[in-house]
Design an enzyme around this catalytic site. Structure first.
Site, PDB file in Angstrom:
ATOM      1  N   ASP A   1      -3.365  -8.784   8.639  1.00 42.00           N
ATOM      2  CA  ASP A   1      -2.248  -8.613   9.383  1.00 42.00           C
ATOM      3  C   ASP A   1      -2.226  -7.235   9.897  1.00 42.00           C
ATOM      4  O   ASP A   1      -1.777  -7.052  11.224  1.00 42.00           O
ATOM      5  CB  ASP A   1      -0.940  -8.893   8.742  1.00 42.00           C
ATOM      6  CG  ASP A   1      -0.858  -8.151   7.305  1.00 42.00           C
ATOM      7  OD1 ASP A   1      -2.090  -7.553   7.035  1.00 42.00           O
ATOM      8  OD2 ASP A   1       0.319  -8.195   6.704  1.00 42.00           O
TER       9      ASP A   1
ATOM     10  N   CYS B   1       0.750  -1.134  -0.069  1.00 46.39           N
ATOM     11  CA  CYS B   1      -0.101   0.076   0.056  1.00 46.39           C
ATOM     12  C   CYS B   1       0.845   1.383  -0.150  1.00 46.39           C
ATOM     13  O   CYS B   1       2.132   1.371  -0.112  1.00 46.39           O
ATOM     14  CB  CYS B   1      -0.944   0.044   1.237  1.00 46.39           C
ATOM     15  SG  CYS B   1      -1.900  -1.418   1.436  1.00 46.39           S
TER      16      CYS B   1
ATOM     17  N   LEU C   1      -3.386  -1.834  -1.840  1.00 51.37           N
ATOM     18  CA  LEU C   1      -3.540  -2.830  -3.119  1.00 51.37           C
ATOM     19  C   LEU C   1      -3.914  -4.115  -1.926  1.00 51.37           C
ATOM     20  O   LEU C   1      -3.216  -4.665  -1.279  1.00 51.37           O
ATOM     21  CB  LEU C   1      -2.077  -2.720  -3.207  1.00 51.37           C
ATOM     22  CG  LEU C   1      -1.934  -4.032  -4.478  1.00 51.37           C
ATOM     23  CD1 LEU C   1      -2.458  -3.996  -5.535  1.00 51.37           C
ATOM     24  CD2 LEU C   1      -0.125  -4.250  -4.639  1.00 51.37           C
TER      25      LEU C   1
ATOM     26  N   SER D   1      10.995 -12.234  -5.347  1.00 54.74           N
ATOM     27  CA  SER D   1      12.370 -11.751  -5.735  1.00 54.74           C
ATOM     28  C   SER D   1      13.440 -12.492  -5.219  1.00 54.74           C
ATOM     29  O   SER D   1      13.598 -13.087  -3.863  1.00 54.74           O
ATOM     30  CB  SER D   1      12.623 -10.524  -5.763  1.00 54.74           C
ATOM     31  OG  SER D   1      13.229 -10.061  -4.648  1.00 54.74           O
ATOM     32  N   GLY D   2      14.784 -12.723  -5.758  1.00 50.63           N
ATOM     33  CA  GLY D   2      15.814 -13.136  -5.180  1.00 50.63           C
ATOM     34  C   GLY D   2      16.820 -12.176  -4.425  1.00 50.63           C
ATOM     35  O   GLY D   2      18.083 -12.357  -4.041  1.00 50.63           O
TER      36      GLY D   2
ATOM     37  N   ASN E   1       1.729  -0.089   5.405  1.00 49.19           N
ATOM     38  CA  ASN E   1       2.054  -0.676   4.056  1.00 49.19           C
ATOM     39  C   ASN E   1       3.096  -1.644   4.200  1.00 49.19           C
ATOM     40  O   ASN E   1       4.337  -1.607   4.975  1.00 49.19           O
ATOM     41  CB  ASN E   1       3.166   0.661   3.282  1.00 49.19           C
ATOM     42  CG  ASN E   1       3.720   0.131   2.224  1.00 49.19           C
ATOM     43  OD1 ASN E   1       3.306  -0.909   1.334  1.00 49.19           O
ATOM     44  ND2 ASN E   1       4.714   0.914   1.815  1.00 49.19           N
TER      45      ASN E   1
END
Length: 631
Positions: free
Chosen positions: A100, A2, A51, A363-364, A75
């Site tokens: 959460d 967010c 979001l 992602s890594g 966020n």
């Protein structure tokens, strides 16, 4: 994922301007296309863009506690929220949502600021306690999520997820900080210790601020740090098994979502590891996304295709052309501050591709910092061994003279390019690593600056705070301190800024499992010889993944996202290259010597030298300043 914004007044009776906070939210609509809300009482206004990822129908924000005494805008994601929820319910807490956000509120009511170490995840949030009349601003351990703040002339504090939100407030000035220009020219980004605008700050990673009405805004307090002071014992095999467990735990904990989830896949060790772990934990094919280039030397998609086939993923790929330079102005708008990591373009393109198929992508990022994967770390580690053989006074004289005399030989095979190594050996460990990290080194920056800019800069040098950070690090060795600098300086300033802005620009939530703090803390205790062995970095991770990933993926040279800026600046952007510093804001500022920039441009355009990195920095600075100084 967010966006948040808000205003906190020192005087609790000051009416809060909800319309102004709504305008701050409207400046960054991409951060939350699924909902928008503003809450005000005298003294404070909070705003939130949503979001939706978890509890899609509930968990609207700003969110109130059950008793109405606490308000939150948040966020990020808390990955252990279900475990915390059960723990809090056992003490009598009641919940009305399945997300959460409400857990953060209950954790604050139970533990106060001591709730922060209990939160596992990425976050930046503002929590207002109506009874205590206090505002808590907090940022996650590694700085995955951003938070900008500015103190106004009347003592009020404004905050937001992006700088553009603060600029929607008429009280936030647009005066450029020349020290931030020095920082940017050194690193290619403005680090978290500063903002490009005077009067604007970034809440540092792993810090919080607790503000009270009637008091001057309190400064940041550190609530988390990573220590390299201790060493784990155990055989290589045992440590590899433990690392594998941490990797698995980190990835699986980040797979919870009520929306489609996938992964970025470059074909490198880190993203391939994440995909391998996801495939093992999922009954459905993992959705993976890769970006390739139409320049063969820059393209890694063959490796990504191999990993996708091995783990039977639902794989999507797209090729970026060398003519993608047309997107530069869009990138500049994403970052607000000048940002010259050219891989941002490829990162944005893979985020665009991912958003067509998923709402969350893993992602890594983080493994190179945590487990010593960068080639520069192996070089630095081995240079430190050489430094230990000679006293510093002798090294400065001997290697300093050799480094000055030795030709640059940028065109030659790597073993013959000894100039940088000799110059580094003349310095102490911290100074040498700061030099290694810099994009444009101190002597090259000084050659570009005018006497007026040097007067404005004074005694400040961009490397000074980084060297101080390394010297104060809880660490044993030069490798420890270099990794500490990567985690505390380079990671939040460059890598995480890049991923946050490019992913949120397309309303995609990016999660970084390899930045799980338990994994980071474990990695910091590892013996040096399992982090770097010989010239091989990230050695233990490669051992932990043998058998799951092919050896030619594990042990091939690291590439990373590369953008052909050198070719752009000689080709389609040649006119822009000639104009850098000769017209526009850089020329008008009086900070840079036009003749020196012109010489860099001529050298590059003629092919005499590759000066593209510095030219790219100057171009990005010019474009960013133009946007920032717009009225």
């Amino acid at each position: 994922m967010c966006g948040i914004a808000g205003i906190f007044h020192v005087d609790a009776a000051t009416p809060a301007d909800g319309a102004l906070v709504a305008a701050m939210l409207a400046a960054a609509p991409h951060r939350g296309p699924d909902g928008r809300g503003v809450w005000t009482v005298p003294g404070i206004a909070l705003g939130h863009l949503r979001l939706s990822i978890i509890d899609l129908a509930g968990s609207l924000q700003p969110m109130a506690s059950t008793d109405g005494s606490v308000m939150l805008v948040f966020n990020g994601e808390i990955y252990n929220f279900r475990e915390l929820r059960h723990e809090l319910q056992a003490t009598g807490a009641q919940f009305h949502t399945d997300g959460d956000s409400e857990v953060i509120i209950a954790a604050w009511q139970r533990w106060g600021v001591e709730c922060l170490p209990r939160l596992h995840g990425m976050f930046a949030f503002a929590l207002y306690d109506l009874r205590a009349r206090t505002l808590l601003l907090a940022r996650d351990r590694l700085g995955v999520k951003p938070l900008f703040t500015a103190t106004l002339g009347d003592g009020s504090l404004v905050f937001g997820s992006e700088l553009k939100q603060l600029l929607a407030h008429p009280g936030v000035g647009r005066t450029i900080d020349p020290l931030a220009v020095e920082d940017f020219m050194a690193w290619g980004y403005v680090p978290d210790t500063r903002s490009i605008l005077r009067g604007v700050d970034k809440l540092p990673a792993g810090h919080y601020r607790l503000l009270r009405h009637g008091h001057a805004p309190a400064g940041p307090v550190q609530w988390w740090d990573v220590s390299f002071a201790d060493r784990s014992a155990g055989s290589d095999a045992a440590l590899a098994d433990e690392l594998h467990h941490h990797l698995q735990q980190a990835v699986t904990s980040r797979m919870a979502a009520d929306v489609p989830l996938g992964a970025f896949l470059s074909g490198g060790v880190d993203s391939s590891t994440v995909v391998a772990m996801m495939a093992g934990a999922s009954s459905d094919p993992v959705k993976t996304c890769s970006i390739g280039f139409d320049v063969a030397a820059l393209d890694e998609t063959a490796y990504a295709d191999r990993i996708a086939a091995q783990f039977h993923t639902e794989h999507y790929r797209r090729t970026v052309g060398v003519d993608d330079f047309a997107a530069i102005d869009t990138l500049v708008a994403m970052f607000d501050e000048p940002f010259a990591d050219a891989s941002a373009l490829a990162t944005w393109r893979v985020c665009q591709l991912a958003r067509e198929h998923v709402t969350v992508a893993l992602s890594g990022d983080g493994a190179d910092e945590a487990l010593a994967g960068y080639r520069r770390l192996a070089f630095h580690h081995n240079e430190d061994r050489a430094r230990a053989l000679l006293p510093q006074g002798l090294r400065r004289g001997l290697f300093g003279a050799l480094g000055t005399a030795y030709p640059a030989l940028g065109w030659a095979p790597r073993p013959l390019r000894a100039k940088s190594t000799l110059q580094s050996l003349a310095l102490d460990s911290e100074e040498a690593y700061a030099r290694t990290l810099s994009v444009t080194r101190a002597e090259a920056r000084d050659a570009l600056y005018t006497s007026e800019f040097k007067r404005l800069r004074g005694d400040y040098r961009a490397e000074t705070p980084l060297v101080a950070l390394m010297r104060a690090a809880p660490a044993r060795s030069g490798l420890d301190r270099a990794q500490y600098a990567d985690l505390k300086w380079y990671l939040p300033g460059d890598i995480l800024t890049k991923v946050d802005r490019t992913s949120m620009a397309v309303s995609l939530e990016a999660r970084e499992p390899l930045l799980d703090h338990r994994l980071i803390e474990f990695a910091a205790r590892l013996p040096e010889d399992v982090r770097v062995r010989g010239t091989t970095g990230k050695w233990l991770m490669k051992q932990a993944m043998r058998g799951q990933l092919p050896d030619d993926v594990l042990f091939r040279p690291k590439m990373g996202f590369v953008t052909p800026i050198a070719a752009w600046l000689r080709g389609p952007l040649a006119d822009a290259t000639r104009g850098i510093g000769q017209r526009g804001l850089l020329a008008d500022s009086g900070w840079f010597a036009p003749d020196r920039i012109a010489a860099l441009a001529d050298d590059h355009l003629s092919g005499r030298a590759d000066t593209s990195r510095t030219l790219w920095q100057l171009l990005m600075l010019e474009k960013s300043l133009a946007r920032l100084t717009e009225t």
